[in-house]
Design an enzyme around this catalytic site. Structure first.
Site, PDB file in Angstrom:
ATOM      1  N   LYS A  90       0.866  -1.231  -0.019  1.00 49.01           N
ATOM      2  CA  LYS A  90      -0.005   0.144  -0.178  1.00 49.01           C
ATOM      3  C   LYS A  90       1.054   1.147   0.019  1.00 49.01           C
ATOM      4  O   LYS A  90       2.055   1.504   0.896  1.00 49.01           O
ATOM      5  CB  LYS A  90      -0.948  -0.060   1.329  1.00 49.01           C
ATOM      6  CG  LYS A  90      -2.055   1.063   1.398  1.00 49.01           C
ATOM      7  CD  LYS A  90      -3.247   0.830   0.724  1.00 49.01           C
ATOM      8  CE  LYS A  90      -4.011   1.960   0.404  1.00 49.01           C
ATOM      9  NZ  LYS A  90      -3.831   2.412  -1.139  1.00 49.01           N
ATOM     10  N   GLN A 111       7.471   4.052   3.671  1.00 48.64           N
ATOM     11  CA  GLN A 111       5.948   3.550   3.764  1.00 48.64           C
ATOM     12  C   GLN A 111       5.832   2.162   4.586  1.00 48.64           C
ATOM     13  O   GLN A 111       4.778   1.974   5.325  1.00 48.64           O
ATOM     14  CB  GLN A 111       5.476   3.283   2.222  1.00 48.64           C
ATOM     15  CG  GLN A 111       3.955   3.172   2.296  1.00 48.64           C
ATOM     16  CD  GLN A 111       3.416   4.593   2.195  1.00 48.64           C
ATOM     17  OE1 GLN A 111       3.805   5.442   1.328  1.00 48.64           O
ATOM     18  NE2 GLN A 111       2.115   4.903   2.916  1.00 48.64           N
ATOM     19  N   LYS A 114       5.445   3.376   8.088  1.00 44.66           N
ATOM     20  CA  LYS A 114       4.314   4.229   8.428  1.00 44.66           C
ATOM     21  C   LYS A 114       3.048   3.340   8.403  1.00 44.66           C
ATOM     22  O   LYS A 114       2.195   3.458   9.301  1.00 44.66           O
ATOM     23  CB  LYS A 114       4.424   5.166   7.165  1.00 44.66           C
ATOM     24  CG  LYS A 114       3.104   5.980   7.253  1.00 44.66           C
ATOM     25  CD  LYS A 114       2.911   6.848   5.911  1.00 44.66           C
ATOM     26  CE  LYS A 114       4.227   7.474   5.523  1.00 44.66           C
ATOM     27  NZ  LYS A 114       3.890   8.567   4.557  1.00 44.66           N
ATOM     28  N   LYS A 126       5.219   1.744  -3.281  1.00 43.07           N
ATOM     29  CA  LYS A 126       5.172   3.131  -3.853  1.00 43.07           C
ATOM     30  C   LYS A 126       5.439   3.085  -5.304  1.00 43.07           C
ATOM     31  O   LYS A 126       6.110   2.179  -5.724  1.00 43.07           O
ATOM     32  CB  LYS A 126       6.446   3.834  -3.304  1.00 43.07           C
ATOM     33  CG  LYS A 126       6.141   5.382  -3.172  1.00 43.07           C
ATOM     34  CD  LYS A 126       4.802   6.152  -2.295  1.00 43.07           C
ATOM     35  CE  LYS A 126       4.547   7.442  -2.450  1.00 43.07           C
ATOM     36  NZ  LYS A 126       4.012   8.108  -1.369  1.00 43.07           N
ATOM     37  N   GLY A 165      -2.938   8.244  -4.186  1.00 44.59           N
ATOM     38  CA  GLY A 165      -2.302   9.437  -4.622  1.00 44.59           C
ATOM     39  C   GLY A 165      -1.188   9.810  -3.843  1.00 44.59           C
ATOM     40  O   GLY A 165      -0.904   9.140  -2.882  1.00 44.59           O
ATOM     41  N   ASP A 166      -0.302  10.631  -4.499  1.00 45.65           N
ATOM     42  CA  ASP A 166       0.758  11.293  -3.753  1.00 45.65           C
ATOM     43  C   ASP A 166       0.928  12.861  -4.603  1.00 45.65           C
ATOM     44  O   ASP A 166      -0.184  13.135  -5.245  1.00 45.65           O
ATOM     45  CB  ASP A 166       1.932  10.498  -3.931  1.00 45.65           C
ATOM     46  CG  ASP A 166       3.125  10.945  -3.162  1.00 45.65           C
ATOM     47  OD1 ASP A 166       2.921  10.916  -1.744  1.00 45.65           O
ATOM     48  OD2 ASP A 166       3.979  11.516  -3.445  1.00 45.65           O
ATOM     49  N   THR A 209      -4.729  13.189   5.357  1.00 47.94           N
ATOM     50  CA  THR A 209      -3.472  13.319   5.813  1.00 47.94           C
ATOM     51  C   THR A 209      -3.146  14.757   6.533  1.00 47.94           C
ATOM     52  O   THR A 209      -2.803  14.508   7.671  1.00 47.94           O
ATOM     53  CB  THR A 209      -2.597  13.373   4.574  1.00 47.94           C
ATOM     54  OG1 THR A 209      -2.946  12.184   3.648  1.00 47.94           O
ATOM     55  CG2 THR A 209      -1.120  13.307   4.607  1.00 47.94           C
TER      56      THR A 209
END
Ligand code: NDP
Length: 444
Positions: A90, A111, A114, A126, A165-166, A209
């Site tokens: 993820k 990630q 996290k 990612k 998204g990013d 976020t």
């Protein structure tokens, strides 16, 4: 040479020129030294750190698409599936000209920890591309997204790898990507998060976020005898994270006085009018300097320099390595006492060390911005159950998760006699769960 130093050398020599990846691994392993030294023999025999720093899979692929002039363009796409010990991969997709394998690997590595901190069953991954959505028409963005997904769909799925998204990937891009996935596979499944509300998205994901950042910031402040209300806040960026961090900070009584984009920054001593920013960034996709046309008392400055604005709290929410040692010193000298990272690794290692050495409250990105991926995992749960929770339900769960992350980070830093060092706390707490799961699953 210690096991940690051996691995740091190995990572640099095996991944030359991936400087951001080296930086992320060094920051994590340095702060894990006490844990690793205590288990060195066992970890070394099981090659725990070699496995942790080697992605399970890296996919790199060609993305051809046709621009509005009929010219064929070719970009490079990536998906790094770093670690699936605690759940399906993820992590977001980034579209920015600076994207390369080293940046995607640093983001994928971060990630892992996290996602572990959220307490939810999600592994680390990612992806992205060096495609620049800025200045492109909707049709060009769609053409790129369809081509990107035509290759990516082979490697992802609701139970294997769920991108989100990013930077450069918002609701528009997720919509185009999802449409193409569905068209190719025939599956209506939760393969992406950050989807629109009419096709499986979760309420509060857009805000998650930024809101999560403010929830954990408030928790850190109150734990240290302070509060957000009445404080002056500077936030870099003016994208998804920055906008919703501003919104929640304002709701909690803080005064946000500055925002930026890659061209420059605005300073509004009366407090940012967020409706104007949303119109510029979310509707017109324009530059932040347009803000001063609507608010003539505000000042726009071209270039970097946002951290020279005096504030109590600084929230870097743009990109990696945007806050350097000199900025850290300026913030401190101007009375700033707390920094929480909305972006991934926005503070350089020297800046981070300065914050810690000077007793500033500092919450690193992997804990502070985990609300986005946590809410993505809540979106996955809703998709699996074919249910939609209310905004209030999702927001309440997000808040609980962020309060829980602070507790884990604080607890881990205390257990290893580093109370208040939330960098070490976040890395240790994230690492412990992943290593336990990896160990239980054998040598894979
Ligand atoms: P957006 O694309 O919505 O916004 C990014 C913002 O940062 C824009 O204002 C952009 O300015 C600025 N920016 C981007 N690159 C640079 C650069 N090289 N130099 C200066 N400014 C830059 O992205 P997000 O808000 O989603 O992401 C921001 C950060 O938060 C990233 O580090 C991301 O990895 C992290 N993050 C995001 C999550 C999410 O849910 N979206 C979750 C967790 C972390 P411009 O428009 O001029 O490019």
């Amino acid at each position: 040479m210690s096991y940690v130093d051996e691995i740091l050398e190995r990572v640099v020599s095996k991944n030359p020129s991936e400087t951001e990846f080296h930086q992320a691994v060094k920051e994590v392993l340095d702060s894990l030294r006490c844990v690793i030294d205590a288990n060195e023999e066992k970890y070394k025999k099981d090659a725990v750190l070699e496995r942790l720093t080697e992605p399970e899979r890296v996919v790199s692929f060609r993305v051809p698409w046709i621009d509005d002039k009929g010219q064929v363009q070719v970009n490079r796409g990536f998906r790094v599936q770093f670690n699936s010990a605690i759940g399906p991969y993820k992590g977001g997709l980034r579209l920015h000209p600076s994207v390369n394998q080293g940046i995607i690997k640093f983001l994928g590595f971060e990630q892992i920890f996290k996602n572990s901190l959220t307490g939810l069953p999600i592994g680390g991954g990612k992806g992205g591309s060096d495609f620049d959505p800025k200045g492109k028409s909707d049709r060009e963005v769609m053409a790129f997204c369809q081509s990107f997904m035509t290759e990516l769909h082979k490697y992802i799925g609701a139970d294997t790898d769920v991108p989100a998204g990013d930077i450069g990937v918002g609701a528009r891009e997720i919509g185009f990507l999802y449409g193409q996935y569905k068209r190719i596979t025939g599956l209506y499944e939760g393969v992406l998060t950050g989807k629109g509300l009419t096709y499986g998205g979760s309420l509060a994901r857009t805000q998650a976020t930024g809101y999560g950042l403010i929830y954990i910031l408030s928790e850190m402040l109150s734990h240290n005898g302070k509060e957000l209300s009445g404080k002056t806040v500077v936030i870099s960026g003016s994208g998804n994270v920055a906008i919703y961090a501003t919104e929640k900070a304002q709701q909690l009584g803080a005064k946000v006085v500055a925002l930026s984009d890659s061209n420059g920054y605005i300073y509004d001593k009366d407090g940012i009018d967020l409706d104007i920013v949303k119109e510029i960034k979310e509707v017109k996709r324009a530059r932040i300097k347009e803000y001063v046309e609507k608010k003539p008392n505000a000042v726009y400055t071209e270039g970097k320099g946002i951290w020279s604005i005096p504030c109590d709290v600084a929230l870097p929410c743009a990109t990696q390595n945007e806050l350097h040692l000199e900025d850290a010193k300026t913030l401190f000298n101007n009375g700033c006492f707390a920094v929480a990272e909305g972006a991934n690794m926005p503070s350089t290692r020297e800046a981070t060390d300065f914050f810690l050495e000077n007793g500033m409250l500092f919450m690193p990105g992997k804990a502070a911005n985990a609300g986005g991926v946590a809410t993505s995992a809540l979106e996955m749960s809703q998709n699996s159950q074919r249910l939609s929770w209310t905004f209030e339900e999702v927001d309440a769960k997000l808040k609980d998760i962020m309060v829980g992350i602070f507790a884990k980070v604080d607890d881990a830093s205390s257990r290893y006699n580093m109370k208040g060092n939330y960098v070490a706390g976040a890395n240790i707490a994230g690492f412990e769960k992943v290593i336990e799961a990896m160990t239980a699953q054998g040598i894979v």
